[in-house]
Design an enzyme around this catalytic site. Structure first.
Site, PDB file in Angstrom:
ATOM      1  N   GLY A 209     -61.000 -10.966  -3.057  1.00 31.13           N
ATOM      2  CA  GLY A 209     -60.092 -11.958  -2.509  1.00 31.13           C
ATOM      3  C   GLY A 209     -60.864 -13.226  -2.222  1.00 31.13           C
ATOM      4  O   GLY A 209     -62.102 -13.225  -2.165  1.00 31.13           O
TER       5      GLY A 209
ATOM      6  N   GLY B 213     -60.597 -17.057   0.024  1.00 28.20           N
ATOM      7  CA  GLY B 213     -59.885 -17.999   0.875  1.00 28.20           C
ATOM      8  C   GLY B 213     -60.648 -19.313   0.855  1.00 28.20           C
ATOM      9  O   GLY B 213     -61.665 -19.435   0.177  1.00 28.20           O
TER      10      GLY B 213
ATOM     11  N   LYS C 118     -68.067 -10.111   2.787  1.00 28.61           N
ATOM     12  CA  LYS C 118     -67.423 -11.419   2.918  1.00 28.61           C
ATOM     13  C   LYS C 118     -68.482 -12.499   3.013  1.00 28.61           C
ATOM     14  O   LYS C 118     -69.302 -12.510   3.930  1.00 28.61           O
ATOM     15  CB  LYS C 118     -66.535 -11.412   4.171  1.00 28.61           C
ATOM     16  CG  LYS C 118     -65.955 -12.763   4.501  1.00 28.61           C
ATOM     17  CD  LYS C 118     -64.952 -12.666   5.626  1.00 28.61           C
ATOM     18  CE  LYS C 118     -63.634 -12.513   5.078  1.00 28.61           C
ATOM     19  NZ  LYS C 118     -62.418 -12.530   5.463  1.00 28.61           N
TER      20      LYS C 118
ATOM     21  N   ASP D 160     -54.468 -16.128  12.404  1.00 25.89           N
ATOM     22  CA  ASP D 160     -54.068 -16.145  10.994  1.00 25.89           C
ATOM     23  C   ASP D 160     -53.484 -14.801  10.577  1.00 25.89           C
ATOM     24  O   ASP D 160     -53.933 -14.181   9.618  1.00 25.89           O
ATOM     25  CB  ASP D 160     -55.252 -16.545  10.108  1.00 25.89           C
ATOM     26  CG  ASP D 160     -54.800 -17.044   8.740  1.00 25.89           C
ATOM     27  OD1 ASP D 160     -53.578 -17.222   8.549  1.00 25.89           O
ATOM     28  OD2 ASP D 160     -55.653 -17.256   7.874  1.00 25.89           O
TER      29      ASP D 160
END
Ligand SMILES: *[C@@H]1O[C@H](CO)[C@@H](O)[C@H](O)[C@H]1NC(C)=O
Ligand SMILES: *[C@@H]1O[C@H](CO)[C@@H](O)[C@H](O)[C@H]1NC(C)=O
Ligand SMILES: *[C@@H]1O[C@H](CO)[C@@H](O)[C@H](O)[C@H]1NC(C)=O
Ligand SMILES: *[C@@H]1O[C@H](CO)[C@@H](O)[C@H](O)[C@H]1NC(C)=O
Ligand SMILES: *[C@@H]1O[C@H](CO)[C@@H](O)[C@H](O)[C@H]1NC(C)=O
Ligand SMILES: *[C@@H]1O[C@H](CO)[C@@H](O)[C@H](O)[C@H]1NC(C)=O
Ligand SMILES: *[C@@H]1O[C@H](CO)[C@@H](O)[C@H](O)[C@H]1NC(C)=O
Ligand SMILES: *[C@@H]1O[C@H](CO)[C@@H](O)[C@H](O)[C@H]1NC(C)=O
Length: 800
Positions: free
Chosen positions: A519, A521, A542, A635
Site C-alpha cells: 500500500g 500513502g 512501513k 484518519d
C-alpha cells in the site's frame, strides 16, 4: 451481541428445509458395517457423514506422537474437532499410538486397539446386537442395533463441545481442554448438576475436583436437560420440555451457519458460528458466558482467571493474561502459569534502607479482589504508596478514593476492571539500582538487539530518558491518561514495550529490496516482508517519508505506539532508525484492508460486518480511553482497518499524527484525515478532539452497513453519490430497506440495521459534543445501551 428479535421468516424457512430433509430418502454412504476398521496414520482415511460436513477417524496431535480418536467439521479448513474419546480414568483425551486401530468387529464390538492388539478404549462393554455404525450429518456418531435402536452415541459422551441437535440430561458435564491444541484435561467444567442447576466451575487443577462456581443458571428442578436445538438455540428445559433458562437465543440460521458451543480452554462457554461453504472464513463468537470472565472468577483458594502475579483482561469474547511491568511469564508458551518478578525483591533485613531503591509503576482500573493482606481507610494516595514502600512484604499498593489495600506475592485474582475506579501501584526496583539477579534477568535470554524498555534492567537507557522527557513535556496529541490532576512525572506509568530495533540492511533483506508493495500513502509506503525470528514470519514494513524528524522524537513516538496492546489494533513489532531511514515493522494482516474486503469481490456477511464494526469501535475506544496516553487516530477509514486470519478488525496507522508533524491544536491546512471522513472542525477554528474519530467512525459504519463507499462517482442515481446523505434520507423516509437491498442476511435483521443507522447518524453530528463517545458507541453497537432517535437533525441542541 444479543439480537433483539427473532427472525420469523428465516425460522419458518429453515423449518421447511428441515422437514424436507427428514422426508428425503436417507443415503447409505455413511454406514459403517460390521468388520470395518480405520488405522491411525497421518492423513489417513476417515468415515464421513452423508453431507461430508463431519468425519470420524484419527487426528494427529500437534507436536506429539499420537492420535486422537475424534469427530470434526470436515469441510472447514482447520477441521475443528468437536469430540474426542476420553480415558475414563483420568478424564484426559485418549492418545492412541501410531498404528492403532479402531474397529467395528463382526460380533458388534466397537473398540480401539493399540498396534499390539490390546484394547485401549471401547464404546460399551459388549457389542451385543450392533447392526452397523453411522456418522450422522448432525455430528453424532451412533451404533445402531438390529431394531434400528441407538445403542451408543457420541452425543451422550461429549468432551468439551455440544452441537445443534444435542441434548444433555442432568447430571452431565463438559470438561475444557488444556489449551487450544492440547487436549489434556483443562481447568474448567460446565455441569448440568442433578439439582438442575447449570454451573461453570473452576477446578483445583491438576486434580479433577471442582473449586469455585463462576457462573450459574440458578434454576433448580428435576429432570432438567441442556438443549442445543436444531435451530441453534441453547437453553435449559424441564421435564415438561418448557424452557426454564435461555443460554443463547436468536442465533443465525443453522442452514447457513455451522454452530458449536464449547467450554473453551480459557473457561468461557462460547457459542461459535461459521458461514457454511465459505472456506476462507473463520469461527466467530455469537455468545459467551460469562460476559466478562475476568470479573466472574474470583477464587479463594486459587489464582483467579489467570495465573498468579498476572492480570486478566477480557475483550471481544477472549480472555488474555498479562504480566505487569517488571514481571514476565514463567512460561511464555503457557501464559496461564503466571508471571514472576524480573528483579530482586526488597530485602526484609534492611527494609528501611532499601525503600529508596524501589519505585512504582501504575496501572489504572487494576485490582486484586480477595487477595489483600492489609487495608486502610481515609488515607491519601501518597500515604498508601509509602506504607507499601516501607513494608518489604508489600508488592502492590491498590488505591481507590481514600481506600488502600496492600498485596503480597503471589498476587491473585488480578484483573483490569473499568468499573473499578482505582489503580494499582506495582513496586519495582529502580533503574540503575544494583542487586540485579542475573538468574532472573530477562535480557540474558534474548539477543542483544532486543530492547526491553520499561523493565528495570537497562542501566543507561536512552529510551527511558526519552520517555521521561516525553512524560514531562507537553505533547500535542498525547494527553496524559486518566488523571490530569497529578504531576505527570509521578503519574506516567512505565511503558510496557518489547520492540525490536532492526538494522536497515535486515529490512532490505527481509523485504527483498522493498519489492512487494502492499500500500502507499502520501507520507509512507508499506511493503511485505519475511523476518525469520518474528512469530508467523510475515511482517508489513512501513517506510516513512519524514521531514526533519529528530531521532529523539521518532523514538519517543515509536515507544508510545509500542505501548499499545489491544486485540483490535495492529501490533508494532519493531522499528528501524538509521539516519534518514525511519521504518516501522508491523505484524502482517493476511486478509488485507477492510476497503478491499468491503468494496471488492463478494460482499462479506452481515454478521461479519457487525463484528468488524464492534471490533473497530473497541480499538478506537482503547486508543481514546484505555491506553496509557490518549491517542487520537485522525484518519479512520476502511484503508486503515486491517483484517487478520479470522477477520478480526485491527486498526492501523494510529499514533502517526504526531510523527507526521501535524499540529492538532490549531487549524491547519494540512489536514491529516482523508476527504469524506473528516469532521467539520478540521476546517473551522476549533480544537481537534477525539470526537473527530467518532465522526470518521460514523462514516465507516455507514459503509459497513451498506457495503458502499462513502463517495461514489460512478453511481447512476446522484442521490446515492454521498452515502451519508443518502442513508440519512432513507432513514428520514423510513426506507432503510433500500440501504440493504440484495442483502438477505441484513434484511432479516432490520432491527439491528436501524439501530446501526441511528448510531451512525449520532456519530456524524456536526457539533462534536452531540456525538457520543466511543465507549457509548461500543455499548450501543453491542446492544447494551438504547439508541435514541435522532430527530430534528442536524440541530446542535439535540444532545444525543
Ligand atoms: C498430512 O497433511 C498435511 C496437510 O495437508 C501435510 O502438511 C502433511 O505433510 C501430510 N503428512 C503426511 C505424512 O502425508
Ligand atoms: C507411523 O507408522 C508408519 C508405518 O509404520 C510410518 O511409516 C510412519 O512414519 C509413522 N508415523 C509416525 C508419525 O510415527
Ligand atoms: C445378547 O443379546 C441376547 C438377546 O438380546 C441376550 O440373550 C444375550 O444374553 C446377550 N448377551 C450378552 C453378552 O449381553
Ligand atoms: C498438555 O498440557 C499438559 C499439562 O500442562 C502437559 O502435561 C502435556 O505435556 C501437554 N501436552 C502437549 C502435547 O503439549
Ligand atoms: C428451538 O428453540 C426455539 C426457542 O424455543 C424455537 O423457536 C425453535 O422452534 C426450536 N427449534 C426446533 C427445531 O425445535
Ligand atoms: C409438568 O406438567 C404437569 C402437568 O401439566 C404439571 O403437573 C407439573 O407440575 C409440570 N412439572 C413441571 C416441573 O413444571
Ligand atoms: C520512579 O517512577 C516514576 C514514575 O513512574 C518515574 O518518573 C521515575 O523516573 C522513577 N524513578 C526511577 C529512578 O526509576
Ligand atoms: C527543517 O528544519 C529546518 C531547520 O529547522 C527548517 O529551516 C526547514 O524549513 C525545515 N523543513 C521542513 C520541511 O519543515
Amino acid at each position: 451481541m444479543a439480537l433483539e428479535k427473532p427472525y420469523p421468516i428465516f425460522l419458518s424457512l429453515s423449518l421447511a428445509l428441515l422437514l424436507h430433509s427428514v422426508v428425503a430418502q436417507p443415503s447409505k454412504n455413511n454406514i459403517i458395517s460390521l468388520g470395518t476398521s480405520l488405522t491411525a496414520v497421518e492423513n489417513g482415511s476417515f468415515w464421513p457423514s452423508t453431507s461430508g460436513d463431519f468425519a470420524f477417524g484419527f487426528r494427529k496431535i500437534e507436536k506429539e506422537d499420537g492420535f486422537l480418536l475424534a469427530i470434526w467439521f470436515n469441510k472447514i479448513p482447520d477441521k475443528t474437532i468437536v469430540w474426542s474419546a476420553v480415558l475414563e480414568t483420568t478424564g484426559d483425551a485418549l492418545v492412541a499410538p501410531n498404528g492403532s486401530k479402531v474397529e467395528l468387529k463382526s460380533d458388534g464390538l466397537f473398540q480401539l486397539v493399540d498396534p499390539k492388539g490390546d484394547q485401549i478404549w471401547s464404546a460399551s462393554p459388549s457389542g451385543n446386537g450392533t447392526d452397523h455404525a453411522a456418522m450422522l450429518d448432525t455430528g453424532n456418531f451412533v451404533l445402531v442395533g438390529h431394531e434400528s435402536q441407538n445403542l451408543w452415541q457420541s452425543f451422550d459422551h461429549p468432551s468439551d463441545t455440544i452441537l445443534p441437535g444435542q441434548v444433555l440430561h442432568s447430571p452431565a458435564q463438559l470438561v475444557s481442554r488444556y489449551s487450544q491444541n492440547n487436549f489434556s484435561r483443562g481447568k474448567f467444567l460446565l455441569r448440568l448438576q442433578d439439582d438442575g442447576n447449570l454451573v461453570l466451575w473452576t477446578t483445583r487443577y491438576p486434580t479433577t475436583s471442582a473449586n469455585i462456581p463462576y457462573w450459574e443458571s440458578n434454576i433448580l428442578g428435576d429432570g432438567f436437560s441442556l438443549v442445543f436445538n436444531k435451530t441453534g438455540f441453547i437453553f435449559v428445559q424441564n421435564s415438561n420440555e418448557s424452557i426454564v433458562k435461555d443460554i443463547s437465543s436468536y442465533a443465525p440460521s443453522t442452514q447457513v451457519f455451522y454452530h458449536r458451543a464449547i467450554i473453551d480452554y480459557d473457561g468461557v462457554f462460547t457459542h461459535y458460528i461459521y458461514p457454511k461453504g465459505d472456506i476462507s472464513s473463520a469461527w466467530s463468537i455469537f455468545k459467551n458466558i460469562p460476559e466478562d470472565i475476568c470479573q466472574a472468577i474470583v477464587e479463594y483458594p486459587g489464582s483467579g482467571a489467570c495465573g498468579v502475579n498476572s492480570y486478566c483482561t477480557f475483550d471481544g469474547g477472549m480472555k488474555s493474561c498479562r504480566c505487569p511491568d517488571g514481571y514476565s511469564f514463567v512460561d511464555p508458551n503457557d501464559v496461564e502459569k503466571g508471571c514472576k518478578q524480573n528483579f530482586v525483591p526488597q530485602s526484609c533485613d534492611e527494609t528501611s534502607s532499601q525503600a529508596h531503591l524501589f519505585n512504582f509503576s501504575k496501572m489504572q482500573y487494576t485490582h486484586f479482589p480477595r487477595s489483600s493482606y492489609d487495608y486502610f481507610k481515609a488515607v491519601s494516595e501518597d500515604w498508601c504508596k509509602q506504607v507499601c514502600l516501607d513494608d518489604c512484604d508489600c508488592a502492590v499498593a491498590v488505591f481507590r478514593d481514600g481506600e488502600c489495600w496492600k498485596e503480597s506475592l503471589p498476587l491473585k485474582n488480578g484483573l483490569i476492571d473499568t468499573a473499578f475506579e482505582g489503580k494499582a501501584f506495582f513496586k519495582i526496583r529502580k533503574v540503575g539500582s544494583s542487586a540485579l539477579d542475573p538468574k532472573n534477568s530477562h535480557v540474558k535470554n534474548h539477543r542483544s538487539k532486543l530492547i526491553i524498555i520499561g523493565s528495570t534492567l537497562l542501566g543507561s537507557s536512552v529510551f527511558l530518558n526519552l520517555l521521561l522527557l516525553m512524560a514531562s513535556s507537553k505533547l500535542v496529541i498525547y494527553w496524559s491518561g486518566h488523571n490530569n490532576q497529578e504531576d505527570p512525572k509521578t503519574s506516567s506509568s512505565r511503558p510496557r514495550i518489547n520492540l525490536r530495533s532492526f538494522t536497515y540492511d535486515e529490512l532490505v533483506e527481509g523485504t527483498n529490496g522493498f519489492t512487494e508493495e502492499l500500500g502507499c500513502g502520501s507520507l509512507s509506503t508499506v511493503y511485505k516482508g519475511v523476518l525469520p525470528d518474528i512469530p508467523g514470519n510475515l511482517v508489513a514494513v512501513k517506510k516513512l517519508k519524514l521531514v526533519n524528524e529528530t531521532d529523539k522524537e521518532f523514538e519517543a513516538e515509536v515507544s508510545a505506539i509500542g505501548q499499545t496492546h489491544h486485540r483490535n489494533l495492529v501490533k508494532l513489532v519493531g522499528f528501524c532508525n538509521e539516519g534518514e531511514h525511519k521504518l516501522l515493522v508491523y505484524e502482517f494482516m493476511s486478509r488485507g484492508t477492510l476497503a478491499s474486503f468491503l468494496f471488492e469481490d463478494q460482499r462479506p456477511s452481515w454478521h461479519q460486518r457487525v463484528q468488524i464494526a464492534i471490533g473497530t469501535a473497541k480499538g478506537l475506544l482503547y486508543l481514546h480511553e484505555e491506553c496509557n496516553t490518549q491517542i487520537i487516530h485522525c484518519d479512520i477509514k476502511p484503508q486503515n482497518v486491517l483484517l487478520d486470519d479470522s477477520y478480526t478488525a485491527k486498526i492501523s496507522d494510529f499514533g502517526l499524527a504526531k510523527l507526521l508533524k501535524i499540529d492538532q491544536t490549531v487549524t491547519t491546512t494540512t489536514i491529516r484525515g482523508t476527504k469524506g471522513y473528516v469532521a467539520a472542525e478540521w476546517f473551522k477554528n476549533k480544537p481537534i478532539t477525539m470526537k473527530v474519530d467518532v465522526y470518521s467512525f460514523g462514516v465507516l459504519l455507514f459503509e459497513l452497513i451498506c457495503c458502499k463507499k462513502n463517495f461514489d462517482m460512478n453511481v447512476e442515481d446522484e442521490h446515492k453519490m454521498i452515502l451519508i446523505d443518502w442513508a440519512y434520507d432513507c432513514f428520514h423516509h423510513r426506507r432503510l430497506d433500500l440501504l440493504v437491498e440484495d442483502d438477505e442476511e441484513a434484511q432479516i435483521d432490520m432491527k439491528k440495521v436501524e439501530e446501526y443507522v441511528k448510531i451512525g447518524i449520532w456519530c456524524i453530528q456536526e457539533d462534536p459534543s452531540a456525538r457520543p463517545t466511543m465507549k457509548q458507541v461500543v455499548q450501543m453497537l453491542e446492544g447494551f445501551m438504547d439508541v435514541r432517535n435522532p430527530t430534528d437533525l442536524p440541530s446542535s441542541e439535540n444532545q444525543w
